[in-house]
Design a protein around this motif. Sequence first.
Motif, PDB file in Angstrom:
ATOM      1  N   LEU A  68     -37.692  38.326  26.356  1.00  0.00           N
ATOM      2  CA  LEU A  68     -37.921  39.373  27.351  1.00  0.00           C
ATOM      3  C   LEU A  68     -37.401  38.931  28.717  1.00  0.00           C
ATOM      4  N   LEU A  69     -37.661  37.689  29.089  1.00  0.00           N
ATOM      5  CA  LEU A  69     -37.178  37.183  30.376  1.00  0.00           C
ATOM      6  C   LEU A  69     -35.646  37.151  30.413  1.00  0.00           C
TER       7      LEU A  69
ATOM      8  N   ASP B  73     -23.571  36.265  40.897  1.00  0.00           N
ATOM      9  CA  ASP B  73     -23.049  35.488  39.769  1.00  0.00           C
ATOM     10  C   ASP B  73     -24.228  35.124  38.876  1.00  0.00           C
ATOM     11  N   VAL B  74     -24.807  36.159  38.267  1.00  0.00           N
ATOM     12  CA  VAL B  74     -26.069  36.013  37.550  1.00  0.00           C
ATOM     13  C   VAL B  74     -25.963  35.005  36.417  1.00  0.00           C
ATOM     14  N   TYR B  75     -24.901  35.115  35.620  1.00  0.00           N
ATOM     15  CA  TYR B  75     -24.836  34.335  34.385  1.00  0.00           C
ATOM     16  C   TYR B  75     -24.504  32.868  34.637  1.00  0.00           C
ATOM     17  N   ALA B  76     -24.200  32.504  35.867  1.00  0.00           N
ATOM     18  CA  ALA B  76     -23.997  31.102  36.214  1.00  0.00           C
ATOM     19  C   ALA B  76     -25.103  30.581  37.122  1.00  0.00           C
ATOM     20  N   SER B  77     -26.138  31.398  37.342  1.00  0.00           N
ATOM     21  CA  SER B  77     -27.228  30.992  38.227  1.00  0.00           C
ATOM     22  C   SER B  77     -28.153  30.005  37.524  1.00  0.00           C
TER      23      SER B  77
ATOM     24  N   ALA C 129     -33.458  39.061  33.019  1.00  0.00           N
ATOM     25  CA  ALA C 129     -32.549  38.296  33.873  1.00  0.00           C
ATOM     26  C   ALA C 129     -31.143  38.862  33.844  1.00  0.00           C
ATOM     27  N   ALA C 130     -30.769  39.540  32.759  1.00  0.00           N
ATOM     28  CA  ALA C 130     -29.427  40.119  32.663  1.00  0.00           C
ATOM     29  C   ALA C 130     -29.313  41.450  33.399  1.00  0.00           C
TER      30      ALA C 130
ATOM     31  N   VAL D  95     -25.607  44.687  40.113  1.00  0.00           N
ATOM     32  CA  VAL D  95     -24.880  44.103  41.247  1.00  0.00           C
ATOM     33  C   VAL D  95     -23.508  43.654  40.757  1.00  0.00           C
ATOM     34  N   PRO D  96     -22.415  44.032  41.441  1.00  0.00           N
ATOM     35  CA  PRO D  96     -21.073  43.580  41.011  1.00  0.00           C
ATOM     36  C   PRO D  96     -20.981  42.060  40.990  1.00  0.00           C
TER      37      PRO D  96
END
Length: 568
Positions: free
Chosen positions: A63-64, A106-110, A68-69, A75-76
């Motif tokens: 779920l998290l 840059d969500v997926y690299a955070s 998170a995605a 956001v671009p």
Amino acid sequence: MCQTRPVATNNFRSLADPPTQGDAPTSESAPQASEPQGLGPAGWLRWGWRSLTTMRTALVLLLLLALAAVPGSLVPQEGRQPAQAADFRKRYPDLAPLLDKLGFFDVYASPWFAAVYLLLFISLAGCIVPRTSQYVRTLRSRPPTAPSRLDRLPQHAVWTASADRGEALLTAGDLLRRRRFRVAVDFEGNGSVAGEKGYLREAGNLVFHTALFGLLIALAVGSLFGTTGQKLVLEGESFTNTVTQYDDFTPGTLASADSLQPFGFRLKGFSARYQRSGPQRGTASSFVAKLSYTEGDGGQERTARVEVNKPLEVGGSKVFLVGHGYAPVVTVRDGKGQVAWQGPAAFLPQDGNLRSVGVVKAPDARDRNGKRDGLGFSGFFLPTVQLTKNGWFSSFPATDDPVLVLTAYRGDLGMDSGQPQNVYQLDSSRMTQFRETDGSPFAKALRPGDRMKLPGGAGSLTFDGIKQWASFQIARNPSNSTALWSSVAMGLGLCASLFVRRRRVWVRVEPMLGGRVRIVVAGLDPGGTERTAEEVTELADELRERFPALHNATPDVNTPEPVHQEQK
């Protein structure tokens, strides 16, 4: 999801087993109260590991991860949408710094996304390994022995027959094997046959979790070693798969330019069709880019058609068609009458009717005296012009009535400053805009073939024609096949875990006086499905054909009836 309880155990107690005296706790056997003790470092580590590998934790982490995605779609992302991200920062100057600190661009690299991802990864690994070994041990073990009172089970059949006890047991075992039960025959004691079926349910559960684990690995490999790039290609122009050829290139964390496979393609033509009438007027019905491509050094040239959702796969990469637009073809002449720049200039669409903005740059233009005096033009292109009181618009995306509207500047375009510059924008900070005699900004609307003369004999621009361009995304992901097969395995495993039922069937043959035997057939299904009752009935009918009930007895086949009468 993962569970920490055992898969199966052979020494379970059925509902049919009566309680024993040892089941009740006594004062002598009751544990004595003791003072609470600290867990200690090792105890805390064991507690943390057990908590991390539980079903509840895995569900929470999933779920998290889904939550998170969400910012990545709202956001671009700078890595994949740099222009949109820059525009978002301009439109929300107060919110952008906060989102930047949180890593939303840059969500997926955070770090926080990576932490959730890694915890889910560890949780699945800690769940799969012990359950798999336990499942293998269960497969190698014997089916559970029959409960002492089979006639107490909801699904059972009882009758008395004249038969050999050993033959009846062997026959029951053969019948269960034909039905694909795991069978164990026990000739000791009262004599019984145990059969178990439905192990595919637990196997499907393990396959689902293992495939999910593989999918996470594939996503991680793709993020580390994959590459993604954007390229705008004009009709007649070519692209080579090198870093310098990309308009925007985003490599994976561990990817390098050497990992790019050699290939190239040329845009031979582009065609688009649009709905001409009805409520969907202006909606595209087809986009087709015609390419000629080569793979490797000196490879044979081939042709291909690339459409939306129909990419070209070449050199281990996929070439997706992601956009298109128009490129007015212009000729710029300077004050001396020399051609300062000539060719198509790509204009970028701003709406569904392809109202596009763009610039034309001629940095090497010269004035009448031969002194370098750069020329720059900015404006918009309208495929089907419509002039209203609110301004210029495009009423249709096809080039039914194309118009190019431009204003002009002279001076230093800043292209020799050494600073990177957007090819689709004009830096007019060191330039002077041409003016009309009344002081208003100079601007002209041109149709194909028209010519715009600049004031003071500074030069001219001719609108020669129109070309099209197509925007491609070139993506390479070395784990695509792993992700695909992992997804397929997840679906199969989920179906098995949902639709396969665990079932157990027992047959007991008890000796009686006079060469007779008492045959009891019973089944147990934790899910309570009707299939177990059918199997018990079918097995009892087949056994009754081999070993018929005595003529003075009536068969007793019961499913969920609470009271049963034994045949004699």
